[in-house]
Structures are given as structure tokens and as C-alpha cells.
Design an enzyme around this catalytic site. Structure first.
Site, short mmCIF file in Angstrom:
data_model
loop_
_atom_site.label_atom_id
_atom_site.label_comp_id
_atom_site.label_asym_id
_atom_site.label_seq_id
_atom_site.Cartn_x
_atom_site.Cartn_y
_atom_site.Cartn_z
N SER A 110 -4.50 -1.77 2.31
CA SER A 110 -3.82 -0.72 3.05
C SER A 110 -4.10 -0.90 4.54
O SER A 110 -5.14 -1.44 4.93
CB SER A 110 -4.36 0.63 2.60
OG SER A 110 -4.00 1.64 3.52
N CYS A 163 7.82 5.50 4.86
CA CYS A 163 6.55 4.99 4.35
C CYS A 163 6.60 3.50 4.05
O CYS A 163 7.59 2.84 4.29
CB CYS A 163 6.07 5.83 3.18
SG CYS A 163 5.51 7.47 3.75
N ASP A 164 5.51 2.99 3.50
CA ASP A 164 5.13 1.59 3.64
C ASP A 164 6.22 0.56 3.33
O ASP A 164 6.45 -0.36 4.10
CB ASP A 164 3.93 1.29 2.75
CG ASP A 164 2.68 2.03 3.22
OD1 ASP A 164 2.82 3.04 3.91
OD2 ASP A 164 1.58 1.60 2.88
N LYS A 165 6.88 0.67 2.18
CA LYS A 165 7.82 -0.38 1.78
C LYS A 165 9.26 -0.05 2.12
O LYS A 165 10.13 -0.90 2.06
CB LYS A 165 7.69 -0.68 0.28
CG LYS A 165 6.25 -0.92 -0.18
CD LYS A 165 5.53 -1.94 0.68
CE LYS A 165 4.05 -2.01 0.39
NZ LYS A 165 3.30 -0.77 0.67
N ASP A 192 2.01 5.17 -1.24
CA ASP A 192 0.89 4.29 -1.55
C ASP A 192 -0.40 5.06 -1.77
O ASP A 192 -1.25 4.67 -2.57
CB ASP A 192 0.69 3.25 -0.44
CG ASP A 192 1.67 2.09 -0.57
OD1 ASP A 192 2.71 2.28 -1.21
OD2 ASP A 192 1.39 1.02 -0.02
N CYS A 207 1.11 8.85 7.21
CA CYS A 207 -0.30 9.13 7.51
C CYS A 207 -0.69 8.65 8.91
O CYS A 207 -0.26 7.60 9.36
CB CYS A 207 -1.19 8.53 6.43
SG CYS A 207 -0.87 9.24 4.80
N GLU A 242 -2.80 -2.88 -3.35
CA GLU A 242 -3.68 -2.64 -2.20
C GLU A 242 -5.07 -2.27 -2.71
O GLU A 242 -5.22 -1.61 -3.73
CB GLU A 242 -3.14 -1.49 -1.34
CG GLU A 242 -1.92 -1.88 -0.54
CD GLU A 242 -1.49 -0.79 0.43
OE1 GLU A 242 -0.67 -1.10 1.30
OE2 GLU A 242 -1.95 0.36 0.30
#
Length: 553
Positions: A469, A119-121, A78, A192, A443
Site C-alpha cells: 500500500s 481510489c487505488d485502481k 483496498d 485516505c 498489498e
């Protein structure tokens, strides 16, 4: 075994011939075959170490008598996708990941699965797949990044990096200062380092019972992460032996636990998209309204970046997610009878856990706030709800009224912010960025960081039918539903309209009469779709609204 469908009997001799082509021996073929879903790639810092995690998982599977077979899952960073068309392809990968994993697993008839996202997804996409497939499954992530250190010794992270760009445009930071952040904000592999979406979801895999203790918090560079991966590989064999499946674990009670932990940790607002989608795949329907009920009962115990100046590595040292859960048990806020991938109940898992640092994890009798980190607001501007990370909102912005500054894309808003056209008191409205309208629900970390970086974080609000985010802070209100492209009231806002925000009372209102809104609605025409071909065009036709989790229907 499930894999008998590809390896037992004369009829399966052609199938076995292809297993022999892989170099598998008769002994390996006869054991349970475990699918290792690896999201390793060379473009995402959070995934660059997953090849090592996967090898450790495979070692654990072999040690416990199974045969590991690895296949890939895609991933999007992202941070790299932020601020351009690439962000339209972030949320949509959640469903690609779930669908492609389903296809691989059913085609090849694995006996169990180890999911390795980060990570995010990836995390929600693979949780969705796990619930859908309902084979014995365990999660082990790539782990969080370590915090960075600027040249003057201050700790830093990716959210500071984005805000530094805003500070540069405001004239309060020079190019050398930006370079300092650029070189030091992201010092290692891993997701992160703040309580952003990736770490939020990895922490919630523990809360929901699908990962071993430490999965959400052991830093990516630590060797303890490799040991955790080996134990996950061993434990999946126990899950196969006991026939313990995701839907035995991801029950309504477990999902309620995850929502409660979400509030205590101060997780990303993206969890309000992902938890409903995961629950849907598990056959559990949850309503966005329950978020406020849970928040009202759940104290916020952690202020990790971007809400505060602590990081995931600090949470690990303080006892991790389980230490937060232990605090919540003191007010009976969790259902401890739920089963977990440890093979034990949550009550058994938490028996010996202690909070090792009350500065990082506030005791439940001394929280940051008596209510949880996320709030759902409603009103004529968001009849089906919108979401704000209230734990990251400045006190003076909890109640705010100001004139709307209206933009039909993120790019238009960024240009106005950097052009110093946004003034204290304004309410920036970014629309046609929702699941359908984007398409893909981008985002808005760039505009929110620009607002904070330019010194407007305590005087300007931002409202969007897009999303934020986990690195976003400030009065940033997203997921406005219905979205503009679906004819929601946000499509009718005009420049200068007053918007009233009252986070404590869960209210958001466009100060325009019903008669005027009706007149505007009669004239409104939905704009042409921004993208008319390819996956995004198909996604736009199938995706639900944000309040339903942006699931594909």
C-alpha cells in the site's frame, strides 16, 4: 460527431427510439453526447461523494452545450479488502475497469468522456481506458480525505491506524488507544489522506496533463471540488470542439513528466505498476530501469504521510501538484511543451504558480534528498527488479543484511510477527503473492504495519513478490521479479539465508552461491495454483510480471 453512428439517418430510427425512451429530447440528442464514468458506490469512503461530483460534472456539460449520460465503473476499497482474500481482487479490478469502460463506450458511441475515479485502481484503470479509446477525455476525482485528529489533538490517518494494531500486539497501546484511532483516523469522505496510491495517482493525473489544476489535492468535502467538477464538465466540451484526445496529451514526454513528479512527491510504489500499464495503452513503452535514472536526477521535495507528518490538504494549501512542478522547472526537469486538458501547454499552466509553503514543498535547492522517492533494486534475488519507497525508509535501514525468515503467504507472516517470532535484524520474505502466484498481487500493509507498530521498523526488512500500500513505510521491498510462481530466485530462499540490501547502490542479493542455487532450482516444483476457478484463475493465466506493469497479455 462520433454519436452520429447512433442518432443520424432513417437507419438509426430504432437507436433513436431508445434514446427517446431515456427521456432525451431532440435538442439533447443533437448535441454532443458525453459519457460520465462514475465510480460512485456506498462501500468506499473515497467514492461516497462521487454522486455529487457527477451531478456537478453533468451541470458543467449542459452549461457548455453537451448532453451528459452517466454510467458506472466498479471500485474496490483496498483498506476494507486488506488482510484477507478480498485483497486478491484489488489489482485485478484495474483491468476489469478498463475493459468494461471500453465496452460501454464503443457500444454507445460517446463523443467525449469525463472520468470520475478516486481510489487505488480506478484512476489507473480509467487512464488505461482513456488511452485505449482515445476520445476527448478529462479526469476529475472524488478528492482526498481530510486528516483525522486524535483526542489529544494529534493529526492522524489510515497508516497510523494499521500501525496501532501492531502497537496493541506489542503491548504498547491498549484497546482504548486503538479505539481512538479507529474512530478518528478517517474523518470524512475522500481517498485516505496521505500520499497513498489513490492520492498518488490522482496527483499524477495533473502531472500527465489529463486533469485540471487541483484535481489531486482539493479535499473531497470542500465546495471547491464541486466547482472543479463543473469546470471539468465545461472543459470536456472544449476538448471535443478542438478534437484534443488522450494520445495527444499522454505522450512519452508527458509520461516522463509524471514519473519525475512521482519522484518529487514521494508517491506510492504502486505507481511503478500503473504508469507502465497506462503508457502501454497509450502506445508508449517504458522500462523499469528508467525509474532509477529519473530518481537520480530528481530531488524528493515532499514527505507526506506515511513518510512524514503532512497530508494532502497541506499540499493543497502549499500550492498543490503544480507548485511541486514549478520547483522542478527550476532545474529544467520537466518538458513544458506538452499539451494538457486545459487546452494549454504545461508551460502556460505553470506561468503564475508559486510554492506557498516551503515547509510542505521543499524548495528544489533544499530537498529532503537529492534523489527521488522510489528506487528500483536489482540482484540475484530480483533479476528483473524490485521496488522500494526509499523516502519512507529509516536511515539505518538503507543498508541492511540479515537472515531470511521465509513465508509462503501473508497469513503465515502475520502470525509470526504477532507471535513475536520476528527479531531485530531479520529479513521477512513473503512469496507466492505475486500477480500469478497470489493470484492478484496482494498489498502487504498488514505485515508492514505490524512490523512498524511492534517497534521493528528500524531493524527488520520485508521482501515480497506481492506489493505494498502507499500507506506502507519502512524497508519494505516489493514487486520482486521474476516472482516465485514463475520460478524466480525468491522461490529458492531458505530459512536463515543471508540477504543483503543496499538501497543507495540499488542492490539486493541473496548470499548463496550460484552452485547452491542451481541445486535448489533443480529440486524446485511450482506449487499448485491457489485458485483454480473464476476470474482470478483466468487472470493468473494472462497477467505479465510486475516489472512489466502486471498487464494482461
Amino acid at each position: 460527431m462520433q454519436s452520429d453512428l447512433i442518432k443520424k439517418g432513417v437507419e438509426r430510427a430504432p437507436n433513436r427510439s431508445l434514446l427517446y425512451a431515456l427521456g432525451l429530447t431532440d435538442e439533447e440528442i443533437q448535441r454532443p453526447i458525453i459519457g460520465i464514468v462514475s465510480s460512485y458506490n456506498e462501500i468506499i469512503p473515497g467514492h461516497m461523494n462521487i454522486d455529487k461530483i457527477a451531478e456537478a460534472v453533468k451541470a458543467g456539460v449542459r452549461a457548455a452545450g453537451g448532453t451528459p449520460v452517466m454510467f458506472p465503473a466498479i471500485a474496490v476499497c483496498d483498506g476494507i479488502a486488506m488482510g484477507h482474500i478480498g485483497m486478491k481482487y484489488s489489482l485485478v479490478t484495474r483491468d476489469l475497469i478498463a475493459d468494461s469502460t471500453e465496452a460501454m463506450v464503443i457500444a454507445h458511441q460517446f463523443d467525449g468522456l469525463v472520468m470520475i475515479p478516486n481510489c487505488d485502481k480506478n484512476v489507473p484503470g480509467l487512464l488505461m481506458a482513456a488511452a485505449r479509446l482515445n476520445l476527448p477525455t478529462i479526469f476529475v476525482s472524488g478528492g482526498p480525505m481530510l486528516a483525522g485528529h486524535l483526542k489529544d489533538g494529534r493529526r492522524t490517518c489510515l497508516s497510523h491506524m494499521f500501525e496501532a494494531v501492531g502497537a496493541y500486539h506489542a503491548g504498547t497501546l491498549d484497546e482504548a488507544g486503538v479505539r481512538d484511532y479507529e474512530e478518528n483516523a478517517c474523518p470524512s469522505c475522500g481517498s485516505c489522506s496521505g500520499m497513498y496510491t489513490a492520492n498518488s495517482m490522482n496527483c499524477l493525473t495533473e502531472a500527465i496533463g489529463m486533469a485540471l489544476p487541483g484535481n489531486g489535492t482539493i479535499p473531497a468535502p470542500y465546495s471547491a471540488r464541486l466547482r472543479l467538477a463543473k469546470h471539468a464538465g465545461m472543459q470536456v466540451m472544449e476538448l471535443v470542439k478542438r478534437d484534443l484526445r488522450p494520445r495527444d496529451i499522454m505522450t512519452a514526454a508527458a509520461i516522463h513528466n509524471a514519473e519525475t513528479v512521482d519522484m518529487a512527491l514521494g508517491c506510492s510504489t504502486n505507481t511503478m505498476l500503473h504508469l507502465p500499464a497506462i503508457a502501454h495503452e497509450a502506445g508508449v513503452e517504458i522500462d523499469l530501469n528508467t525509474a532509477n535514472e529519473i530518481s537520480a536526477a530528481t530531488p524528493n521535495l515532499c514527505h507526506l504521510a506515511p513518510a512524514g507528518d503532512t497530508f494532502i490538504e497541506d499540499l493543497e494549501q502549499a500550492g498543490g501538484v503544480y507548485a511541486v512542478m514549478k520547483e522542478l522547472t527550476k532545474k529544467n526537469l520537466l518538458d513544458l511543451s506538452v499539451m494538457t486538458v486545459t487546452g494549454k501547454t504545461m508551460e502556460e499552466n505553470l506561468a503564475e504558480v508559486r510554492n506557498l509553503d516551503p515547509e510542505v514543498i521543499r524548495p528544489i535547492d533544499n530537498p529532503y534528498s537529492q534523489t527521488g522517492g522510489i528506487a528500483v533494486l536489482r540482484g540475484n534475488l530480483a533479476e528483473d527488479g524490485c521496488v522500494v519507497k526509499q523516502s519512507a525508509v529509516a536511515a539505518e535501514m538503507m543498508v541492511h543484511e540479515g537472515p531470511a525468515r521465509v513465508f509462503n503467504s501473508e497469513e503465515e507472516a502475520i502470525a509470526a510477527i504477532y507471535g513475536k517470532q520476528i527479531k531485530p535484524g531479520d529479513v521477512v520474505v513473503i512469496r507466492y503473492e505475486g500477480p500469478k502466484g497470489g493470484p492478484g498481487m496482494r498489498e502487504m500493509l498488514n505485515p508492514t504495519s505490524a512490523i512498524v507498530g511492534m517497534g521493528l521498523g528500524s531493524s527488520v526488512a520485508l521482501i515480497t513478490d506481492g506489493r505494498f500500500s502507499g500507506a506502507t513505510r519502512g524497508a519494505s521491498i516489493g514487486h520482486v521479479s521474476p516472482e516465485a510462481a514463475a520460478g524466480g530466485t525468491i522461490a529458492l530462499v531458505e530459512e536463515g539465508d543471508l540477504i543483503a540490501i543496499d538501497i543507495p547502490n540499488r542492490s539486493i542479493k541473496l548470499q548463496v552461491s550460484d552452485e547452491e542455487l542451481a541445486a535448489r532450482r533443480a529440486k524446485w516444483v511450482c506449487p499448485e495454483p491457489k485458485i483454480k476457478t473464476g476470474y482470478l484463475a483466468r487472470y493468473a493465466k494472462l497477467v505479465s510480471s510486475a516489472d512489466k506493469g502486471a498487464i494482461l497479455q
